[in-house]
Scaffold this motif. Structure first.
Motif, PDB file in Angstrom:
ATOM      1  N   SER A  33      33.613 -85.183   2.183  1.00  0.00           N
ATOM      2  CA  SER A  33      32.270 -85.744   2.416  1.00  0.00           C
ATOM      3  C   SER A  33      32.081 -87.132   1.816  1.00  0.00           C
ATOM      4  O   SER A  33      30.978 -87.494   1.410  1.00  0.00           O
ATOM      5  CB  SER A  33      31.197 -84.790   1.868  1.00  0.00           C
ATOM      6  N   GLY A  34      33.146 -87.921   1.738  1.00  0.00           N
ATOM      7  CA  GLY A  34      33.036 -89.281   1.243  1.00  0.00           C
ATOM      8  C   GLY A  34      33.105 -89.417  -0.265  1.00  0.00           C
ATOM      9  O   GLY A  34      33.016 -90.527  -0.794  1.00  0.00           O
ATOM     10  N   GLY A  35      33.264 -88.306  -0.979  1.00  0.00           N
ATOM     11  CA  GLY A  35      33.365 -88.355  -2.433  1.00  0.00           C
ATOM     12  C   GLY A  35      34.807 -88.333  -2.887  1.00  0.00           C
ATOM     13  O   GLY A  35      35.736 -88.286  -2.069  1.00  0.00           O
ATOM     14  N   THR A  36      35.015 -88.380  -4.196  1.00  0.00           N
ATOM     15  CA  THR A  36      36.365 -88.324  -4.745  1.00  0.00           C
ATOM     16  C   THR A  36      36.510 -87.262  -5.831  1.00  0.00           C
ATOM     17  O   THR A  36      37.623 -86.891  -6.177  1.00  0.00           O
ATOM     18  CB  THR A  36      36.750 -89.683  -5.369  1.00  0.00           C
ATOM     19  N   ARG A  37      35.395 -86.749  -6.358  1.00  0.00           N
ATOM     20  CA  ARG A  37      35.460 -85.866  -7.525  1.00  0.00           C
ATOM     21  C   ARG A  37      35.629 -84.391  -7.169  1.00  0.00           C
ATOM     22  O   ARG A  37      36.073 -83.603  -8.011  1.00  0.00           O
ATOM     23  CB  ARG A  37      34.192 -86.044  -8.364  1.00  0.00           C
TER      24      ARG A  37
ATOM     25  N   LEU B 274      38.497 -82.273  -8.729  1.00  0.00           N
ATOM     26  CA  LEU B 274      39.742 -83.022  -8.545  1.00  0.00           C
ATOM     27  C   LEU B 274      39.929 -84.002  -9.694  1.00  0.00           C
ATOM     28  O   LEU B 274      39.079 -84.856  -9.951  1.00  0.00           O
ATOM     29  CB  LEU B 274      39.700 -83.782  -7.214  1.00  0.00           C
ATOM     30  N   ASN B 275      41.046 -83.872 -10.382  1.00  0.00           N
ATOM     31  CA  ASN B 275      41.392 -84.759 -11.490  1.00  0.00           C
ATOM     32  C   ASN B 275      42.900 -84.994 -11.421  1.00  0.00           C
ATOM     33  O   ASN B 275      43.656 -84.461 -12.223  1.00  0.00           O
ATOM     34  CB  ASN B 275      40.994 -84.122 -12.829  1.00  0.00           C
ATOM     35  N   PRO B 276      43.353 -85.763 -10.388  1.00  0.00           N
ATOM     36  CA  PRO B 276      44.782 -85.882 -10.115  1.00  0.00           C
ATOM     37  C   PRO B 276      45.605 -86.137 -11.378  1.00  0.00           C
ATOM     38  O   PRO B 276      45.202 -86.948 -12.220  1.00  0.00           O
ATOM     39  CB  PRO B 276      44.841 -87.083  -9.155  1.00  0.00           C
TER      40      PRO B 276
END
Length: 362
Positions: free
Chosen positions: A266-270, A277-279
């Motif tokens: 949905s356009g986020g990264t977290r 998500l914490n690559p």
């Protein structure tokens, strides 16, 4: 070549043992410094638990409240219903809960991009009354979105509670029944429950304040059950993690759907679909009524770690991730007396308050 491999395995084993020794020492220090009644850590590779430590009153049998790790189970249930053709991730929530007018989609909701308020009017963190998911939905009927859907990452327990109601209406089962039948039973998570009265090995746990006070944690179920009422053990949660790391996670979920859950949405990264998500890591943390928790996986290396503490709102990540520095716990002086708030001020403060964060929109 065989001899070289033996030396390599020995080196890796010794290095790992040294890391666990360092972790154990840090855990013992935190147990004493933060006066934690029970503390448990456990680590796993793709097939088995490789190290565990239980301190205070914690044991391998101790059940902890996992808090928001519950959201992973809710997200998996949603994906099961998507695979069954009963839900569409990109349909608005109003399609499944018609009393709501929100345009937020299921995908936006499960990735915290819905714009829905953080807590509902009923069943919120401070509500001691037994509350159904349908009642929580009703309490959100007249609320407004804080942000337009898909524009800002805003964590919301209320939104994930709506997904619990969607699961109930779509499946014909209660949320607890669905999770039990479709996730807990197939994975044989026999020491995991969504009902506090069914947990027989809970430790005494503590709440705390920034001015140094501590008091026993309350003993009631969280109303937003699909957002934070899971109760489990270190081994059950690692069994769940090992399932996530399987090459073939079927029949509970297909590999394609599971891996989709680990991608930004949905356009986020977290957040992915449920997963923080914490690559290179995925997982989730939690804090609820005297308990703190964290689950962290590295899907590529196929390693997993869990930590639980019987004290609310603790940062457990440094205990399972050596790359994170533990922030020292600030020392607060407990006051002899505490100021009272005038009733006139309280009456003026009651209402809807909006805080706009200065942080980036993700």
């Amino acid at each position: 070549a065989s001899s070289t491999m033996k030396y390599l395995l020995l080196f890796l084993s010794l290095n790992l043992a040294a890391q666990f020794e360092k972790i154990d020492a840090a855990a013992r220090q935190q147990l004493e410094a933060q006066r934690i009644p029970a503390l448990s850590l456990a680590f796993s590779d793709a097939t088995q638990t490789i190290h565990q430590l239980h301190l205070g009153t914690g044991t391998p049998q101790t059940q902890y409240r996992a808090g928001s790790i519950t959201k992973l189970f809710t997200a998996i249930a949603i994906m099961q219903l998507v695979e069954a053709g009963k839900l569409d991730l990109d349909s608005p929530i109003s399609r499944y809960l018609p009393e709501l007018q929100f345009k937020s989609t299921l995908r936006q909701i499960v990735s915290h991009r819905s714009g829905i308020v953080r807590e509902p009017g009923q069943g919120h963190y401070f509500d001691t009354n037994p509350t159904t998911l349908k009642q929580i939905t009703a309490s959100l009927k007249n609320t407004q979105l804080v942000y337009d859907p898909g524009t800002v990452t805003k964590y919301s327990n209320a939104a994930i509670s709506l997904l619990g109601d969607v699961i109930e209406r779509t499946s014909g089962l209660t949320y607890r029944q669905y999770i039990q039948q479709h996730i807990l039973n197939p994975l044989k998570l026999t020491h995991t429950t969504l009902k506090l009265s069914e947990a027989t090995h809970l430790p005494k746990s503590l709440m705390w304040t920034t001015d140094g006070r501590e008091f026993p944690a309350p003993n009631f179920d969280l109303g937003t059950s699909s957002a934070g009422n899971l109760i489990t053990t270190t081994e059950d949660l690692l069994s769940f993690a090992r399932w996530l790391m399987r090459d073939d996670p079927s029949p509970i979920l297909t590999r394609k759907s599971l891996h989709q859950m680990w991608l930004p949405q949905s356009g986020g990264t977290r957040f992915g679909i449920g997963f923080a998500l914490n690559p290179p890591y995925i997982g989730h943390s939690g804090a609820v009524y005297g308990h703190s928790s964290i689950l962290q996986l590295d899907p590529k290396l196929k390693t997993a770690a869990v930590a639980f503490a019987a004290k609310d709102s603790l940062n457990l990540r440094p205990l399972i991730d050596s790359s994170v520095d533990a922030n020292p716990v600030p020392a607060f002086k407990q006051l002899a007396t505490y100021p009272t708030i005038p009733p006139a001020f309280i009456s003026k403060a009651i209402g809807c308050l909006l805080y706009t964060s200065p942080s980036p929109r993700d």
